[in-house]
Design an enzyme around this catalytic site. Structure first.
Site, PDB file in Angstrom:
ATOM      1  N   PRO A  27     -65.930   6.045 -56.161  1.00 36.05           N
ATOM      2  CA  PRO A  27     -66.540   4.918 -55.947  1.00 36.05           C
ATOM      3  C   PRO A  27     -68.520   5.400 -56.085  1.00 36.05           C
ATOM      4  O   PRO A  27     -69.210   5.999 -56.221  1.00 36.05           O
ATOM      5  CB  PRO A  27     -67.215   4.973 -54.364  1.00 36.05           C
ATOM      6  CG  PRO A  27     -67.052   5.697 -53.705  1.00 36.05           C
ATOM      7  CD  PRO A  27     -66.181   6.743 -55.138  1.00 36.05           C
ATOM      8  N   GLU A  28     -68.782   4.122 -56.743  1.00 36.81           N
ATOM      9  CA  GLU A  28     -70.134   3.980 -57.619  1.00 36.81           C
ATOM     10  C   GLU A  28     -70.818   3.648 -56.782  1.00 36.81           C
ATOM     11  O   GLU A  28     -71.018   2.742 -55.588  1.00 36.81           O
ATOM     12  CB  GLU A  28     -70.136   3.578 -58.943  1.00 36.81           C
ATOM     13  CG  GLU A  28     -69.265   4.198 -59.959  1.00 36.81           C
ATOM     14  CD  GLU A  28     -69.630   3.975 -61.155  1.00 36.81           C
ATOM     15  OE1 GLU A  28     -70.237   3.588 -61.280  1.00 36.81           O
ATOM     16  OE2 GLU A  28     -69.168   4.362 -62.296  1.00 36.81           O
TER      17      GLU A  28
END
Length: 297
Positions: free
Chosen positions: A2-3
């Site tokens: 995930p960013e």
């Protein structure tokens, strides 16, 4: 992985349930995730109050009332589920189904809110690349995970002058410099591609070339700093990209991926007004880079 926008979206979803709550009990259903759980994990958390829930780069930080910090990382497929009462429905429209398989419910936090409401927060992680550890807030900045971490890209800390200082003299490709967590913390592949397109900068040019010999970095640095902040803030507002397994804590997906200008759009016309170019895909450091060769220089 995930960013930053996905992690910040999860933080905002968890905060109303966790902040100010007392941890009544913790159920741990396996000895490890990516790493073994800390010794006496459940005992050290039970009875503690959560005073704040924050984020550093892609890490979630739950501050407890005894000075301990619960550090949480989602890995590739980790997600949290919030339930109040029994049999709570999880609303949301799914593009990619998030795991609800109880076999992957590895940690359950039983919380009691100040008004007496009981809340369960379940961490589910099919691939088990996430992790949880405990650290002391007083020494957190010197912890191995955070000691060499760069500045946060949101807020007022990042501007053209800072980028000029960070990139001065660097011959690495601009995209590689932006992904260097020791310079800027939390930036990932997707949003770097999008920010570079917005700024009209090639991912392959030398990072030091945008500083231009000016202490303040000039127009290129200012434009890139603005692009980074804006693309992250817009993605957070939209709830993140929710690629693959990632979703908000209520089960619903974000829809920022529908506004990607270049990421995943190989072969499509460039969206820059008046640009006749086509989005290309190249590989940099084993990661896909999407950009327009015509308008990104």
């Amino acid at each position: 992985m995930p960013e930053l926008p996905e992690v910040e979206t999860v933080r905002r979803g968890l905060a109303p349930a966790m902040e100010g709550a007392r941890i009544r009990a913790v159920d741990r259903n396996r000895p490890d995730l990516r790493f073994p759980f800390p010794e006496d994990f459940e005992a050290r958390l039970t009875g503690r109050n959560v005073t704040a829930l924050s984020r550093r780069a892609k890490y979630l930080l739950a501050d407890l009332d005894d000075g301990t910090v619960l550090v949480m990382h989602l890995g590739m497929s980790g997600s949290f589920r919030i339930e109040a009462g029994s049999g709570a429905d999880m609303p949301g429209d799914f593009v990619h189904a998030r795991s609800k398989d109880p076999r992957h419910d590895h940690v359950v936090f039983h919380l009691e809110r100040s008004e007496g409401t009981a809340v369960r927060i379940t961490y589910n992680d099919p691939r088990r690349f996430g992790f949880m550890l405990l650290a002391e807030r007083a020494g957190l900045a010197d912890h191995p995970l955070f000691a060499r971490m760069g500045l946060e890209p949101l807020g007022n800390a990042l501007d053209g002058a800072v980028l000029a200082q960070l990139f001065a003299g660097k011959r690495a490709p601009l995209k590689a410099a932006l992904l260097d967590q020791g310079l800027i913390a939390g930036l990932g592949n997707i949003y770097v591609c999008e920010a570079l397109w917005r700024a009209g900068l090639s991912p392959t040019r030398e990072a030091g070339s945008i500083a231009g010999g000016s202490p303040r970095g000039g127009a290129r640095c200012e434009k890139l700093a603005d692009a980074i902040r804006n693309v992250l803030e817009e993605a957070i507002e939209a709830g993140g990209s929710s690629l693959r397994d990632h979703a908000r804590t209520d089960g619903s997906l974000g829809y920022f991926q529908h506004t990607f200008a270049v990421y995943g759009r190989e072969g499509e016309p460039c969206r820059t007004p008046g640009c006749p170019g086509t989005v290309e895909r190249i590989v940099q450091s084993n990661r896909s880079t999407f950009f327009c060769r015509r308008c990104q220089r």
